[in-house]
Design a protein around this motif. Structure first.
Motif, PDB file in Angstrom:
ATOM      1  N   LEU A 189     -24.664 -11.982  30.827  1.00 33.28           N
ATOM      2  CA  LEU A 189     -24.885 -12.168  29.560  1.00 33.28           C
ATOM      3  C   LEU A 189     -24.600 -11.004  28.598  1.00 33.28           C
ATOM      4  O   LEU A 189     -24.086 -11.349  27.234  1.00 33.28           O
ATOM      5  CB  LEU A 189     -26.337 -12.501  29.211  1.00 33.28           C
ATOM      6  CG  LEU A 189     -26.870 -13.847  29.609  1.00 33.28           C
ATOM      7  CD1 LEU A 189     -28.283 -13.982  29.362  1.00 33.28           C
ATOM      8  CD2 LEU A 189     -25.831 -14.869  28.826  1.00 33.28           C
ATOM      9  N   THR A 190     -24.542  -9.841  28.999  1.00 28.54           N
ATOM     10  CA  THR A 190     -23.988  -8.663  28.389  1.00 28.54           C
ATOM     11  C   THR A 190     -23.464  -7.787  29.165  1.00 28.54           C
ATOM     12  O   THR A 190     -23.532  -7.753  30.511  1.00 28.54           O
ATOM     13  CB  THR A 190     -25.178  -7.839  27.786  1.00 28.54           C
ATOM     14  OG1 THR A 190     -25.827  -7.258  29.051  1.00 28.54           O
ATOM     15  CG2 THR A 190     -26.261  -8.309  27.047  1.00 28.54           C
ATOM     16  N   SER A 191     -22.473  -6.891  28.957  1.00 30.56           N
ATOM     17  CA  SER A 191     -21.544  -6.133  29.343  1.00 30.56           C
ATOM     18  C   SER A 191     -22.230  -5.086  30.076  1.00 30.56           C
ATOM     19  O   SER A 191     -21.983  -4.411  31.044  1.00 30.56           O
ATOM     20  CB  SER A 191     -20.271  -5.561  28.533  1.00 30.56           C
ATOM     21  OG  SER A 191     -20.743  -5.109  27.413  1.00 30.56           O
TER      22      SER A 191
ATOM     23  N   ILE B 125     -21.657  -3.883  33.785  1.00 27.35           N
ATOM     24  CA  ILE B 125     -21.503  -2.684  34.298  1.00 27.35           C
ATOM     25  C   ILE B 125     -22.355  -2.382  35.611  1.00 27.35           C
ATOM     26  O   ILE B 125     -21.866  -1.743  36.432  1.00 27.35           O
ATOM     27  CB  ILE B 125     -21.658  -1.608  33.086  1.00 27.35           C
ATOM     28  CG1 ILE B 125     -20.524  -1.953  32.117  1.00 27.35           C
ATOM     29  CG2 ILE B 125     -21.404  -0.044  33.694  1.00 27.35           C
ATOM     30  CD1 ILE B 125     -20.703  -1.078  30.552  1.00 27.35           C
ATOM     31  N   GLU B 126     -23.633  -2.372  35.212  1.00 25.56           N
ATOM     32  CA  GLU B 126     -24.717  -1.943  36.256  1.00 25.56           C
ATOM     33  C   GLU B 126     -24.101  -2.889  37.520  1.00 25.56           C
ATOM     34  O   GLU B 126     -24.362  -1.855  38.729  1.00 25.56           O
ATOM     35  CB  GLU B 126     -26.037  -2.438  35.766  1.00 25.56           C
ATOM     36  CG  GLU B 126     -27.139  -1.844  36.360  1.00 25.56           C
ATOM     37  CD  GLU B 126     -28.493  -1.991  35.999  1.00 25.56           C
ATOM     38  OE1 GLU B 126     -29.277  -2.100  36.866  1.00 25.56           O
ATOM     39  OE2 GLU B 126     -28.694  -2.405  34.834  1.00 25.56           O
ATOM     40  N   LEU B 127     -23.898  -4.179  37.528  1.00 20.45           N
ATOM     41  CA  LEU B 127     -23.656  -4.957  38.929  1.00 20.45           C
ATOM     42  C   LEU B 127     -22.496  -4.692  39.402  1.00 20.45           C
ATOM     43  O   LEU B 127     -22.397  -4.306  40.603  1.00 20.45           O
ATOM     44  CB  LEU B 127     -23.586  -6.331  38.533  1.00 20.45           C
ATOM     45  CG  LEU B 127     -24.973  -6.925  37.842  1.00 20.45           C
ATOM     46  CD1 LEU B 127     -24.935  -8.581  37.558  1.00 20.45           C
ATOM     47  CD2 LEU B 127     -26.194  -6.813  38.914  1.00 20.45           C
ATOM     48  N   THR B 128     -21.408  -4.200  38.518  1.00 17.06           N
ATOM     49  CA  THR B 128     -20.125  -3.711  39.200  1.00 17.06           C
ATOM     50  C   THR B 128     -20.310  -2.270  40.033  1.00 17.06           C
ATOM     51  O   THR B 128     -19.650  -2.173  41.205  1.00 17.06           O
ATOM     52  CB  THR B 128     -19.131  -3.798  37.917  1.00 17.06           C
ATOM     53  OG1 THR B 128     -18.998  -4.993  37.434  1.00 17.06           O
ATOM     54  CG2 THR B 128     -17.731  -3.242  38.546  1.00 17.06           C
ATOM     55  N   GLU B 129     -21.174  -1.562  39.069  1.00 15.55           N
ATOM     56  CA  GLU B 129     -21.236  -0.265  39.885  1.00 15.55           C
ATOM     57  C   GLU B 129     -22.001  -0.120  41.251  1.00 15.55           C
ATOM     58  O   GLU B 129     -21.526   0.438  41.991  1.00 15.55           O
ATOM     59  CB  GLU B 129     -21.803   0.872  38.904  1.00 15.55           C
ATOM     60  CG  GLU B 129     -20.640   1.442  37.941  1.00 15.55           C
ATOM     61  CD  GLU B 129     -21.437   2.137  36.707  1.00 15.55           C
ATOM     62  OE1 GLU B 129     -22.599   2.155  36.784  1.00 15.55           O
ATOM     63  OE2 GLU B 129     -20.509   2.536  35.685  1.00 15.55           O
TER      64      GLU B 129
ATOM     65  N   ASP C 212     -16.305 -10.766  30.223  1.00 13.58           N
ATOM     66  CA  ASP C 212     -17.462 -10.718  29.484  1.00 13.58           C
ATOM     67  C   ASP C 212     -17.359  -9.705  28.246  1.00 13.58           C
ATOM     68  O   ASP C 212     -17.833 -10.292  26.925  1.00 13.58           O
ATOM     69  CB  ASP C 212     -18.554 -10.293  30.183  1.00 13.58           C
ATOM     70  CG  ASP C 212     -18.968 -11.234  31.271  1.00 13.58           C
ATOM     71  OD1 ASP C 212     -18.516 -12.284  31.497  1.00 13.58           O
ATOM     72  OD2 ASP C 212     -19.934 -10.704  32.444  1.00 13.58           O
ATOM     73  N   ARG C 213     -16.564  -8.735  28.113  1.00 16.38           N
ATOM     74  CA  ARG C 213     -16.259  -7.693  26.995  1.00 16.38           C
ATOM     75  C   ARG C 213     -15.568  -8.550  26.082  1.00 16.38           C
ATOM     76  O   ARG C 213     -15.754  -8.313  24.935  1.00 16.38           O
ATOM     77  CB  ARG C 213     -15.826  -6.593  27.549  1.00 16.38           C
ATOM     78  CG  ARG C 213     -16.618  -5.526  28.182  1.00 16.38           C
ATOM     79  CD  ARG C 213     -15.780  -4.321  28.484  1.00 16.38           C
ATOM     80  NE  ARG C 213     -16.641  -3.309  28.664  1.00 16.38           N
ATOM     81  CZ  ARG C 213     -16.651  -2.405  29.686  1.00 16.38           C
ATOM     82  NH1 ARG C 213     -15.339  -2.597  30.261  1.00 16.38           N
ATOM     83  NH2 ARG C 213     -17.617  -1.619  29.921  1.00 16.38           N
ATOM     84  N   VAL C 214     -14.415  -9.120  26.494  1.00 20.53           N
ATOM     85  CA  VAL C 214     -13.628  -9.830  25.528  1.00 20.53           C
ATOM     86  C   VAL C 214     -14.543 -10.826  24.757  1.00 20.53           C
ATOM     87  O   VAL C 214     -14.405 -10.981  23.611  1.00 20.53           O
ATOM     88  CB  VAL C 214     -12.464 -10.421  26.177  1.00 20.53           C
ATOM     89  CG1 VAL C 214     -11.748 -11.300  25.163  1.00 20.53           C
ATOM     90  CG2 VAL C 214     -11.568  -9.503  26.714  1.00 20.53           C
TER      91      VAL C 214
END
Lengths: 338, 292
Positions: A97-99, A103-107, A325-327
């Protein structure tokens, strides 16, 4: 055999369940959903272990990977919990829902070297792969403009509420439908870095957008248009296309055909001057089990192979989905300014 | 089953290799009369079985057939259910329970919800039977000797391993409609193996079979070997792979394969219908001569 579970059994989750169930490399052991109706059907007709609480499922089942196909707002807690337990994750789109969450999940996935993938299935459609290849080969020269479009009959009358009607839960056309087009543009033409002139339109829905029209500028300075409307019942099903105009020609590509116009013939590509049309029959990715388009099976086969070989794939990583998501956030912010 | 079955994709904007062509078709067949005219062209070419989806518009075609009994005295329809997009769009919009509420006829489902989960868990096959009845309503009084399950449902149940539901479909259409069950699939070898294991022998299976290997899951060679070695009443569809291969070669390939009982195709124009029928007859004849 890899042990697998699925969380969220709506349309996508059930489709994934059939694809995973038919995969000979996977021992599909468990499912989780909040609908007792759905769980009952699985209890009665399959040997799967059924759960209505994902934490219980992930604590109890020894799983190599999970597929997450819940409403978007649950992606973050579920994916996080699974990654912390060293489980590889395939998550449906949009990613989060939010970047910040993304970010947290990607890291987390990166730090634990866990295989991650998001369900942007268009990258497993042969025609879009061919478009990507032709653009990389510079067949139409410098790109001057693009149009990314998707139309379909999802919301075609005024109706009651579901999670899709809540803008805070990622339910609108932009985060659901347009996400596919944005992700295609981002990976095939270039990453959008500026958004202008966004129009979000509610046609039948209340509170969320049924159409989005926006001007995108990409990192390579190419600009183009995003046109997406999921309240268009002149289409039998979702129809996604990219049109790319170059100095030497133009390509129009959708899931079934790719039409190439060249000002001069290309001998390396064996393409004539003028229009050439090629069909998906030439480009479809062969699969061992087909449900509703090669792409749905191919993306899961790809993910399963990556888990098996312990090698992160290059298609549809968390990182790429996070950028989409960011876009989407940029488009939403831009719409507010307008 | 007739050697050649006439399909309906062209009437409902289904074209597997071109979204643009499918939109053009949807304009061409806007009126039911255009559909009936094309069916008549096919009948003139000797095609007396119409294999069609339980699309809302087929109801109008059925009305016409019932109203002209002499004209359609030998006519057969093979219904293929369900028309999946109707349900798929509804699931996206209203969820699974909401969709069932919308489409299961009568108060049945309302009372199920009231009765709660315990009652529900017993009777999914009854829900399926009610859905079959709802889809079959439009064919009342029309000869429907084979009733098909659409590939998206067959393949979903196959992948989920819910073979009990596939066998329940098989027995229900026999019991209630005195018809044989047919299964449309994109996974013919896998389906045949599972149906045999579930006790269904020599099933009617309609699947993509074409020279291009398009939509033949597991590969063309696997299909060819199954056709050669197993017992199945196979119907070949997508023989032209959506028009991507040369019609003559495409039909020659299918006519020469063993165990293909019927060939299903759809076309809009008289020229295409006649050409396909003539090719099938020509290669069937060649096959017979070679056999002798």
């Amino acid at each position: 055999m890899l042990k697998a579970g699925i969380i969220g059994l709506g349309k996508m989750g059930i489709s994934h369940a059939a694809i995973v169930g038919a995969n000979p490399d996977v021992h599909f052991t468990s499912i989780c959903d909040t609908s007792s109706l759905v769980l009952d059907v699985f209890k009665k007709y399959t040997k799967l272990n059924t759960y209505n609480d994902y934490i219980k499922m992930l604590d109890k089942e020894p799983l190599d990977f999970i597929l997450v196909a819940t409403p978007t707002k649950f992606h973050y807690p579920i994916v996080k919990y699974a990654l912390e337990k060293n489980i590889h994750v395939f998550c449906e789109k949009p990613f989060s829902l939010t970047s910040q969450q993304g970010i947290e999940l990607t890291e987390l996935a990166l730090s634990k070297s866990l295989i991650n993938q998001v369900g942007y299935h268009n990258h497993f459609i042969g025609t879009f792969r061919e478009l990507h290849r032709l653009l990389k080969e510079n067949v139409i020269g410098d790109i001057v403009h693009f149009t990314g479009e998707a139309y379909g009959p999802v919301v075609t009358k005024e109706k009651g509420n579901t999670w899709r009607s809540n803008p805070d839960e990622g339910g609108g056309c932009t985060s659901d439908y347009a996400a596919h087009v944005i992700n295609l543009i981002q990976e095939i033409i270039g990453k959008p870095v500026h958004v202008n002139g966004t129009l979000l339109k509610s046609i039948y829905s209340v509170g969320v957008d049924d159409a989005v029209y926006s001007l995108l500028t990409l990192e390579n300075n190419i600009s183009g248009v995003l046109l997406v409307n999921w309240s268009d019942d002149t289409y039998r099903k979702m129809s996604t296309s990219l049109t790319v105009q170059g100095k030497k020609g133009k390509i129009v590509c959708d899931a079934t055909e790719i039409k190439i116009y060249l000002k001069e013939p290309s001998s390396t590509e064996n393409l004539d001057k003028g229009w050439t049309t090629k069909y998906i029959t030439d480009f479809a990715i062969p699969v061992n089990y087909y449900l509703r388009g090669e792409e749905y099976s191919a993306q899961i086969e790809y993910f399963v192979n990556n888990v098996k070989n312990k090698k992160q794939g290059t298609y549809n990583t968390f990182e790429q989905a996070l950028y989409t998501d960011r876009v989407i956030e940029m488009i939403m912010d831009n719409a507010k300014q307008n | 089953m007739d050697r050649i079955l006439f399909g309906d994709n062209q009437f409902f904007a289904v074209n597997h290799i071109s979204d643009e062509k499918s939109r053009a078709q949807s304009i061409r067949f806007k009126d039911d009369e255009a559909i009936i005219n094309t069916l008549d062209i096919a009948r003139d070419a000797g095609l007396n079985t119409f294999m069609c989806t339980t699309h809302d518009r087929i109801a109008n075609i059925c009305d016409f057939i019932r109203a002209n009994p002499d004209r359609y005295s030998n006519y057969k329809i093979f219904p293929c259910m369900p028309y999946a997009h109707k349900y798929a769009n509804a699931v996206t919009e209203s969820g699974i329970a909401g969709t069932l509420k919308q489409y299961v006829p009568g108060n049945f489902f309302g009372s199920l919800f009231k009765g709660g989960v315990a009652y529900l868990s017993k009777d999914y096959v009854s829900i399926m039977e009610l859905l079959i009845d709802a889809e079959m309503k439009m064919f009342k009084g029309i000869n429907t000797p084979v009733i098909f399950l659409q590939n998206v449902v067959t393949d979903l149940l196959l992948g989920l391993g819910m073979m009990d539901i596939l066998t329940a479909f098989h027995s229900y259409v026999e019991k209630k409609y005195n018809a044989e069950a047919g299964f449309i699939t994109m996974n013919m070898p896998m389906l045949l193996e599972k149906l045999e294991a579930a006790g269904i022998q020599n099933p009617i299976i309609c699947s993509s079979i074409n020279l291009a290997g398009f939509r033949m899951s597991g590969g063309k060679e696997l299909y060819e070997s199954v056709l050669k070695t197993k017992t199945v009443r196979a119907i070949a569809m997508q023989v032209l792979a959506g028009g991507a291969i040369n019609a003559k070669d495409a039909i020659k390939y299918v006519c020469e394969l063993p165990n293909i009982q019927s060939i299903l195709f759809g076309a809009s124009s008289k020229a295409n219908i006649t050409q396909t029928v003539n090719y099938i007859k020509e290669f069937d004849k060649e096959g017979e001569l070679n056999f002798k």
